[in-house]
Design a protein around this motif. Structure first.
Motif, short mmCIF file in Angstrom:
data_model
loop_
_atom_site.label_atom_id
_atom_site.label_comp_id
_atom_site.label_asym_id
_atom_site.label_seq_id
_atom_site.Cartn_x
_atom_site.Cartn_y
_atom_site.Cartn_z
N PRO A 58 0.84 -1.21 0.00
CA PRO A 58 0.00 0.00 0.00
C PRO A 58 0.87 1.25 0.00
O PRO A 58 2.04 1.23 0.42
N GLU A 59 0.29 2.34 -0.48
CA GLU A 59 1.01 3.62 -0.45
C GLU A 59 1.03 4.17 0.97
O GLU A 59 0.13 3.89 1.77
N HIS A 60 2.06 4.97 1.26
CA HIS A 60 2.24 5.48 2.62
C HIS A 60 2.20 7.01 2.71
O HIS A 60 2.54 7.56 3.74
N GLY A 61 1.78 7.68 1.62
CA GLY A 61 1.75 9.14 1.68
C GLY A 61 3.13 9.69 1.96
O GLY A 61 4.11 9.35 1.29
N LEU A 62 3.23 10.53 2.99
CA LEU A 62 4.52 11.12 3.36
C LEU A 62 5.14 10.44 4.58
O LEU A 62 6.07 10.97 5.19
N GLU A 63 4.63 9.27 4.94
CA GLU A 63 5.22 8.57 6.08
C GLU A 63 6.64 8.12 5.76
O GLU A 63 6.99 7.87 4.60
N VAL A 64 7.43 7.99 6.78
CA VAL A 64 8.77 7.40 6.65
C VAL A 64 8.56 5.89 6.55
O VAL A 64 8.35 5.22 7.56
N ALA A 65 8.61 5.38 5.33
CA ALA A 65 8.20 3.99 5.10
C ALA A 65 9.21 3.19 4.28
O ALA A 65 9.03 1.99 4.11
N PHE A 66 10.28 3.83 3.79
CA PHE A 66 11.20 3.16 2.88
C PHE A 66 12.59 3.05 3.49
O PHE A 66 13.04 3.92 4.24
N THR A 67 13.27 1.96 3.15
CA THR A 67 14.65 1.76 3.58
C THR A 67 15.60 2.17 2.45
O THR A 67 15.19 2.40 1.31
N GLN A 68 16.89 2.22 2.78
CA GLN A 68 17.88 2.50 1.74
C GLN A 68 17.87 1.40 0.68
O GLN A 68 18.08 1.67 -0.51
N ALA A 69 17.59 0.16 1.09
CA ALA A 69 17.51 -0.94 0.13
C ALA A 69 16.36 -0.74 -0.85
O ALA A 69 16.48 -1.07 -2.04
N ASP A 70 15.24 -0.17 -0.36
CA ASP A 70 14.12 0.15 -1.26
C ASP A 70 14.57 1.14 -2.33
O ASP A 70 14.28 0.98 -3.52
N ALA A 71 15.27 2.17 -1.90
CA ALA A 71 15.75 3.20 -2.82
C ALA A 71 16.73 2.60 -3.83
O ALA A 71 16.69 2.93 -5.03
N GLU A 72 17.61 1.71 -3.37
CA GLU A 72 18.57 1.09 -4.28
C GLU A 72 17.87 0.23 -5.32
O GLU A 72 18.27 0.20 -6.49
N ALA A 73 16.82 -0.49 -4.92
CA ALA A 73 16.08 -1.32 -5.87
C ALA A 73 15.40 -0.46 -6.93
O ALA A 73 15.43 -0.78 -8.12
N VAL A 74 14.81 0.66 -6.50
CA VAL A 74 14.17 1.58 -7.46
C VAL A 74 15.22 2.16 -8.40
O VAL A 74 14.99 2.29 -9.61
N ALA A 75 16.39 2.50 -7.86
CA ALA A 75 17.46 3.06 -8.69
C ALA A 75 17.91 2.07 -9.76
O ALA A 75 18.18 2.45 -10.91
N ARG A 76 17.99 0.78 -9.39
CA ARG A 76 18.40 -0.22 -10.37
C ARG A 76 17.37 -0.35 -11.49
O ARG A 76 17.73 -0.47 -12.67
N LEU A 77 16.10 -0.32 -11.13
CA LEU A 77 15.05 -0.35 -12.16
C LEU A 77 15.13 0.87 -13.07
O LEU A 77 14.97 0.78 -14.28
N ARG A 78 15.39 2.02 -12.46
CA ARG A 78 15.51 3.25 -13.24
C ARG A 78 16.67 3.15 -14.23
O ARG A 78 16.55 3.59 -15.38
N GLU A 79 17.77 2.55 -13.82
CA GLU A 79 18.93 2.38 -14.71
C GLU A 79 18.58 1.50 -15.90
O GLU A 79 19.00 1.78 -17.04
N ILE A 80 17.80 0.43 -15.64
CA ILE A 80 17.42 -0.45 -16.75
C ILE A 80 16.52 0.30 -17.73
O ILE A 80 16.67 0.19 -18.95
N VAL A 81 15.57 1.08 -17.20
CA VAL A 81 14.68 1.86 -18.07
C VAL A 81 15.49 2.89 -18.86
O VAL A 81 15.28 3.07 -20.06
N ASP A 82 16.42 3.56 -18.20
CA ASP A 82 17.24 4.58 -18.87
C ASP A 82 18.11 3.97 -19.97
O ASP A 82 18.50 4.67 -20.92
N SER A 83 18.44 2.68 -19.84
CA SER A 83 19.27 2.05 -20.87
C SER A 83 18.52 1.87 -22.18
O SER A 83 19.13 1.64 -23.22
N GLY A 84 17.19 1.97 -22.13
CA GLY A 84 16.39 1.82 -23.33
C GLY A 84 15.98 0.39 -23.62
O GLY A 84 15.24 0.13 -24.58
#
Length: 336
Positions: A58-84
């Motif tokens: 579920p979404e958490h609005g502005l709650e502190v809900a994410f870990t550094q590992a969550d951010a790293e996973a999103v960053a890896r997905l972003r890199e794959i998308v940016d690669s085309g």
């Protein structure tokens, strides 16, 4: 970033023991909100929400809900998308597949290990709390289990690519395949579940699913999904599909400790998407279980035609209405 985006929202009050176990599993604390993850990874808030929902959370609005590992996973997905190589829509689809698979696996693992936690707390090495014993299991089981997950994923990926290559020689649409679909169903499951306690019904379903899965694998088929009292499987060879059905009846229906089963088989073209199969043979196989007698196999005409007459004897049954198909003549088959 807008000033209000940086405002941290306090989390709902949480159980300290539960937080400790969560920290042990995740390896870090929650310390970021959605805006901070988006800013750190370069995704938009809407993209982050789509990915998070695709994972099944579920979404958490502005709650502190994410870990550094969550951010790293999103960053890896972003890199794959940016690669085309893939776009954001495809990344969301792949993320949803991972989320749904892992959610079921996690539920399965917890339900399996909870009994072990209780055993540990009753033994000589009890910690004084179930959280303590759960932490012991997490510390000892998770590292090798993570390695097993990667190994199993690679193995199944290789098998899936092999199936795709096999189809590629003859099929224009690689999402479509000619298979025999099997549907195995526990007889009178609703009435049975009303007569026995929850623990017993849970054990029964687990045994049913595991025995079916073993038989399907032994005959080179694939379990597509289990739905409590039924199992859907496919095989690219109708004879092996029949042997699978006979095997399920042997290890379930002919076991006096287990309920009776019925199995329907139907052959034809199916569409394979998102780990599932769709098409008339799927629906027909499910409908045929309502026609089959206890601990018997019943097939459609297409499957009967594919089974060699020198090995199988077939007998057409009286035509009857089958929902979605009109009048259908089911076929009873058995080996000579």
């Amino acid at each position: 970033m807008a000033p209000e985006a940086a405002d941290r929202q306090p989390e709902p009050e949480r159980d300290p023991a539960g937080e400790e176990l969560e920290r042990a599993i995740l390896g870090s604390d929650r310390e970021l909100n959605a805006f901070e993850v988006a800013e750190a990874t370069g995704v938009t808030i809407e993209e982050l929400r789509r990915l998070w929902r695709a994972l099944g959370f579920p979404e958490h609005g502005l709650e502190v809900a994410f870990t550094q590992a969550d951010a790293e996973a999103v960053a890896r997905l972003r890199e794959i998308v940016d690669s085309g190589l893939i776009d954001i829509d495809l990344s969301v689809t792949m993320t949803r597949a991972v989320g749904q698979t892992m959610a079921r696996l996690a539920d399965w693992e917890v339900a399996t290990l909870v009994h072990r936690v209780e055993e540990l707390e009753r033994g000589d090495e009890a910690t004084g709390s179930r959280i303590g014993s759960a932490r012991r299991l997490v510390d000892s089981v998770n590292p090798p289990f993570e390695e097993l997950l990667i190994y199993a994923w690679r193995r199944h990926l290789a098998a899936a690519v092999g199936r795709l290559e096999a189809m590629g020689a003859n099929e224009e649409d690689l999402h479509t395949s000619e298979v025999t679909v099997g549907f195995a169903d526990i007889v009178s499951f609703t009435a049975l579940s009303n007569r026995i306690d929850h623990v017993r019904i849970g054990d029964l379903v687990e045994v049913f699913e595991s025995r079916c899965a073993d038989v399907v694998a032994a005959h080179r088929g694939r379990v597509i999904k289990s739905i409590g009292d039924s199992v859907l499987f496919v095989n690219d060879d109708p004879i092996r599909a029949y042997d699978t059905a006979e095997g399920i009846i042997s290890v379930v229906g002919r076991d006096a400790r287990m309920p009776d089963v019925r199995v329907g088989l139907a052959s034809g073209s199916v569409v394979m998407r998102l780990g599932d199969v769709f098409g008339p043979p799927v629906n027909m196989a499910a409908r045929l279980t309502g026609v089959a007698r206890r601990n018997r196999i019943i097939v459609d005409a297409a499957t009967a035609e594919l089974l060699p007459s020198d090995q199988f004897e077939s007998r057409r049954l009286p035509a009857r209405p089958v929902r979605g198909f009109g009048l259908v003549e089911p076929v009873a088959v058995r080996r000579h």
